[in-house]
Design a protein around this motif. Structure first.
Motif, mmCIF file in Angstrom:
data_model
loop_
_atom_site.group_PDB
_atom_site.id
_atom_site.type_symbol
_atom_site.label_atom_id
_atom_site.label_comp_id
_atom_site.label_asym_id
_atom_site.label_seq_id
_atom_site.Cartn_x
_atom_site.Cartn_y
_atom_site.Cartn_z
ATOM 1 N N PRO A 73 -10.507 8.205 1.143
ATOM 2 C CA PRO A 73 -9.174 7.973 1.714
ATOM 3 C C PRO A 73 -8.127 7.730 0.631
ATOM 4 O O PRO A 73 -8.461 7.379 -0.507
ATOM 5 N N PRO A 74 -6.849 7.918 0.971
ATOM 6 C CA PRO A 74 -5.778 7.695 -0.003
ATOM 7 C C PRO A 74 -5.754 6.272 -0.573
ATOM 8 O O PRO A 74 -5.334 6.075 -1.703
ATOM 9 N N GLU A 75 -6.230 5.297 0.195
ATOM 10 C CA GLU A 75 -6.251 3.931 -0.308
ATOM 11 C C GLU A 75 -7.157 3.817 -1.532
ATOM 12 O O GLU A 75 -6.875 3.063 -2.458
ATOM 13 N N ARG A 76 -8.244 4.554 -1.534
ATOM 14 C CA ARG A 76 -9.147 4.536 -2.684
ATOM 15 C C ARG A 76 -8.470 5.170 -3.892
ATOM 16 O O ARG A 76 -8.607 4.679 -5.008
ATOM 17 N N SER A 77 -7.742 6.262 -3.667
ATOM 18 C CA SER A 77 -6.986 6.882 -4.759
ATOM 19 C C SER A 77 -5.927 5.925 -5.282
ATOM 20 O O SER A 77 -5.694 5.844 -6.487
ATOM 21 N N LYS A 78 -5.292 5.213 -4.365
ATOM 22 C CA LYS A 78 -4.276 4.238 -4.770
ATOM 23 C C LYS A 78 -4.905 3.139 -5.609
ATOM 24 O O LYS A 78 -4.333 2.709 -6.612
ATOM 25 N N PHE A 111 -0.387 15.080 -0.334
ATOM 26 C CA PHE A 111 0.918 14.458 -0.556
ATOM 27 C C PHE A 111 1.261 13.501 0.578
ATOM 28 O O PHE A 111 1.678 12.361 0.354
ATOM 29 N N ILE A 112 1.055 13.939 1.806
ATOM 30 C CA ILE A 112 1.347 13.091 2.957
ATOM 31 C C ILE A 112 0.443 11.860 2.963
ATOM 32 O O ILE A 112 0.893 10.740 3.201
ATOM 33 N N GLY A 113 -0.835 12.072 2.661
ATOM 34 C CA GLY A 113 -1.767 10.942 2.630
ATOM 35 C C GLY A 113 -1.436 9.947 1.534
ATOM 36 O O GLY A 113 -1.494 8.728 1.744
ATOM 37 N N ALA A 117 -0.081 6.101 1.887
ATOM 38 C CA ALA A 117 -0.854 4.997 1.319
ATOM 39 C C ALA A 117 -0.019 4.151 0.372
ATOM 40 O O ALA A 117 -0.463 3.102 -0.079
ATOM 41 N N GLY A 118 1.193 4.636 0.053
ATOM 42 C CA GLY A 118 2.084 3.847 -0.785
ATOM 43 C C GLY A 118 1.986 4.124 -2.268
ATOM 44 O O GLY A 118 2.419 3.312 -3.070
ATOM 45 N N LEU A 121 5.929 7.717 -6.050
ATOM 46 C CA LEU A 121 6.308 9.100 -5.808
ATOM 47 C C LEU A 121 6.037 9.998 -7.005
ATOM 48 O O LEU A 121 5.630 11.147 -6.845
ATOM 49 N N GLY A 122 6.228 9.502 -8.221
ATOM 50 C CA GLY A 122 5.976 10.306 -9.417
ATOM 51 C C GLY A 122 4.517 10.732 -9.510
ATOM 52 O O GLY A 122 4.200 11.884 -9.779
ATOM 53 N N VAL A 123 3.619 9.805 -9.282
ATOM 54 C CA VAL A 123 2.191 10.111 -9.308
ATOM 55 C C VAL A 123 1.834 11.018 -8.140
ATOM 56 O O VAL A 123 1.032 11.945 -8.277
ATOM 57 N N THR A 124 2.440 10.788 -6.997
ATOM 58 C CA THR A 124 2.158 11.594 -5.812
ATOM 59 C C THR A 124 2.568 13.046 -6.021
ATOM 60 O O THR A 124 1.868 13.959 -5.621
#
Length: 134
Positions: A73-78, A111-113, A117-118, A121-124
């Motif tokens: 999930p995106p939270e793990r990437s975050k 990108f949406i995920g 997840a917060g 934006l630069g990293v996204t």
């Protein structure tokens, strides 16, 4: 050893290359009286073959990406990318993106995920850009 080689050739040609689909479409057009060896018939066969092949490949790819995203999930990437700041966050995002074997059809869902997840934006923006280059 010959059996393995023949099996791999079959998988490569018929499954991955979808030669069976081209044959089916050619036979279907021949039933309707269209000569697939002519320029018009060959063009129609190529168009139909590519439309069906790309649709199937995109559906399979989107399914696989969705399945992977359910376990990553995106939270793990975050959490992973949250350990880094500034240029290092962009470098890690680029490294994660270059080892991800997905095409641009996964960039939009990622990108949406990531934005939901917060992630910054630069990293996204940086991460899916490298994915789409694959």
């Amino acid at each position: 050893m010959e059996i393995l080689r023949l099996t791999w050739l079959f998988i490569q040609d018929q499954v991955l290359g979808m030669k069976w689909l081209n044959t089916v479409i050619g036979n279907g057009l021949s039933v309707f009286g269209l000569d697939t060896t002519s320029r018009l018939g060959g063009s129609i066969q190529f168009f139909l073959y590519d439309v069906v092949k790309i649709t199937v490949l995109l559906c399979v790819l989107i399914f696989v990406i969705s399945y992977i995203q359910s376990y990553f999930p995106p939270e793990r990437s975050k959490r992973i990318l949250g350990r880094f700041h500034g240029i290092w966050a962009n470098i890690i995002a680029a490294l994660l993106g270059t080892v991800t074997p997905f095409c641009s059809c996964s960039s939009i869902p990622l990108f949406i995920g990531f934005t939901s997840a917060g992630l910054p934006l630069g990293v996204t923006f940086f991460f899916p850009d490298f994915i789409s280059d694959g």
